[in-house]
Scaffold this motif. Sequence first.
Motif, PDB file in Angstrom:
ATOM      1  N   ASP A  18       0.979  -1.224   0.001  1.00  0.00           N
ATOM      2  CA  ASP A  18      -0.082   0.050  -0.048  1.00  0.00           C
ATOM      3  C   ASP A  18       0.796   1.338   0.261  1.00  0.00           C
ATOM      4  O   ASP A  18       0.416   2.231   0.635  1.00  0.00           O
ATOM      5  CB  ASP A  18      -1.031   0.091   1.133  1.00  0.00           C
ATOM      6  N   GLY A  19       1.980   1.174  -0.770  1.00  0.00           N
ATOM      7  CA  GLY A  19       2.980   2.304  -1.090  1.00  0.00           C
ATOM      8  C   GLY A  19       3.680   2.793   0.096  1.00  0.00           C
ATOM      9  O   GLY A  19       4.441   3.743   0.232  1.00  0.00           O
ATOM     10  N   MET A  20       3.874   1.668   1.170  1.00  0.00           N
ATOM     11  CA  MET A  20       4.967   2.036   2.178  1.00  0.00           C
ATOM     12  C   MET A  20       5.628   0.721   2.196  1.00  0.00           C
ATOM     13  O   MET A  20       5.391  -0.208   1.587  1.00  0.00           O
ATOM     14  CB  MET A  20       4.138   2.343   3.323  1.00  0.00           C
ATOM     15  N   ARG A  21       6.929   0.913   2.932  1.00  0.00           N
ATOM     16  CA  ARG A  21       7.725  -0.279   3.479  1.00  0.00           C
ATOM     17  C   ARG A  21       7.461  -0.706   4.646  1.00  0.00           C
ATOM     18  O   ARG A  21       8.304  -0.366   5.648  1.00  0.00           O
ATOM     19  CB  ARG A  21       9.289  -0.129   3.048  1.00  0.00           C
ATOM     20  N   PRO A  22       6.610  -1.476   5.095  1.00  0.00           N
ATOM     21  CA  PRO A  22       6.224  -1.575   6.473  1.00  0.00           C
ATOM     22  C   PRO A  22       7.379  -2.501   7.487  1.00  0.00           C
ATOM     23  O   PRO A  22       7.534  -2.141   8.550  1.00  0.00           O
ATOM     24  CB  PRO A  22       5.042  -2.540   6.813  1.00  0.00           C
ATOM     25  N   TYR A  23       8.161  -3.005   6.781  1.00  0.00           N
ATOM     26  CA  TYR A  23       9.252  -3.963   7.695  1.00  0.00           C
ATOM     27  C   TYR A  23      10.654  -3.375   7.338  1.00  0.00           C
ATOM     28  O   TYR A  23      11.497  -3.949   7.733  1.00  0.00           O
ATOM     29  CB  TYR A  23       9.291  -5.466   6.745  1.00  0.00           C
ATOM     30  N   ALA A  24      10.566  -2.150   6.850  1.00  0.00           N
ATOM     31  CA  ALA A  24      11.964  -1.407   6.690  1.00  0.00           C
ATOM     32  C   ALA A  24      12.345  -0.868   8.092  1.00  0.00           C
ATOM     33  O   ALA A  24      13.254  -0.334   8.374  1.00  0.00           O
ATOM     34  CB  ALA A  24      11.920  -0.312   5.724  1.00  0.00           C
TER      35      ALA A  24
END
Length: 553
Positions: free
Chosen positions: A328-334
Amino acid sequence: MTPARPDALHPAALMYAAEVKDGQLNRREFLTRVTSLGLTASAAYGLLGLNAPARAAGHAQQGGTLRMQIAVRALKDPRAFDWPQIAYYTSGWLEYLVEYNNDGTFAPLLLESWSANDNATEYALNLRKGVTWNDGTPFTAADVARNITGWCDKSVKGNSMAGRFATLIDPDTDKAIDGAITVADDHTVLLKLPVPDITLIAGMADYPAQIVPMDFDPENMLANPKGTGPYVPDTYEVGVRGSLNRNEGHAWWGYAAGKGAHIDRFEFIDYGTDPADWAAAAANDAVDVIYETVGDFVDTLDVLGWQKSEVASGSTIVIRPNQLAEVDGMRPYADVRVRLAIAMAVDPAVCLELGYANRGIPARNQHVGPMHPEWADVPAIQIDPEAALALLTAAGMASFEMEIISVDDDWRRNTTDAVAALLLDAGFKVKRTIVPASTYRENWTTYPFSSTDWNHRPLGTQVLALAYRSGEAWNEAGFANPEFDALLAKANAIADADARRVVMARLQSIMRDEGVILQPYWRSLYRHVKPGVVGGEMNIAYLPRLYDFGFAA
């Protein structure tokens, strides 16, 4: 560099043997160390006052058809093999330079011997004489040098061999360093490394390291099955079955060397991913070998009276958040806080119990363990579900739904179910998705959050290089850390495991502190064979050794 004699002693061998006798070094670690440097297994055992174990397949009769339950997967360039089941079929005619045994020893196959200098910057690879390709042409050092050069070509999509031979690769060209691989004569290849590397022989024994001919075409390998091995392909239908027949017109080198190849015909039959179907095939006398027996089905096959082999291993499951994946346009696990929250919420012991019926030992999310000679006793992260949710909330991700993906099979699905349940219990929002094996295989490196099984490797540094060094083909976690890469290079340059352990402690700490993966347990591996089958013991690293199989004489 002088080629090694088969019984040549590396300068460190006697010192290592003394350490074993003094209790400072375990036997397995000793055998791996000294045979990787060129000592034969018989000589290594001799230094300990022991005899090398006999090969069970030596008591086999010649002939017969052997049927194995195994996944029949699409073929491709061996350098891009990412499942050992593929290698089982192609190993009928594409062989290896080196084999790796359950006791930790490395032994020659297409090589007759090898040697390394004191600091592992130079290797001499001595080819077995009298080997031919199955079209009658000689197998020479030029063939070996060409294959190693190909292993070093990072431009080949999915080429994990480049990770095993990174020391030989020029970072400016992504190809082999000019002059690093030379042919001394028809039976000798010399490797000259810019820095020490103790992992090269181990890399040659891994399942993607099959030796291919000059005219090899992965798109045409069945129509033109040129190789050095004793078999040729007969049929192959992905997801259904494949078969190999003895190549009666090929004077395979292994017959004279006592390597076996007793079976006339192999049939590989795909019964899908449900172990209940494998057990039914065994009960109905439709197969002779189960590729791998898992979970509660170990007991099922025991009850049938089939012969079981078991080996404790470094095989495992990794449930990893992909730091590069966008959702959804983000990198949650970064965000390291998200990753650490996941690790703090998941109890490895629960995963082992629910996922693998306690047939192994808990691990610490570091992907290096007590079976690796350089393992450091680095404590695991503390399991604290309440603190995990607090950390996730601090990262602003408490409302984010994590989709966790696994293949639809037995123990991998069950383990991933356990992870999802533990995260839900901690207050995380979780969606569980199960996909067919064919879908999973196509996307395993790119899923945002998913589980993958990883095979045993002899050295912990091998595992870390394949899976977590920046930019490697198998780096499914999307992990990139310059300090980690530099420490890994430093560790690979240290021959002595005790000294290497100091660096490994920092590497394992980075794995833990960065929350790179969930790696909850180490697996014991099992294989069942029908009574009367010999030489079918489970290999600690799933290596394909068709030449070992036979029926009892």
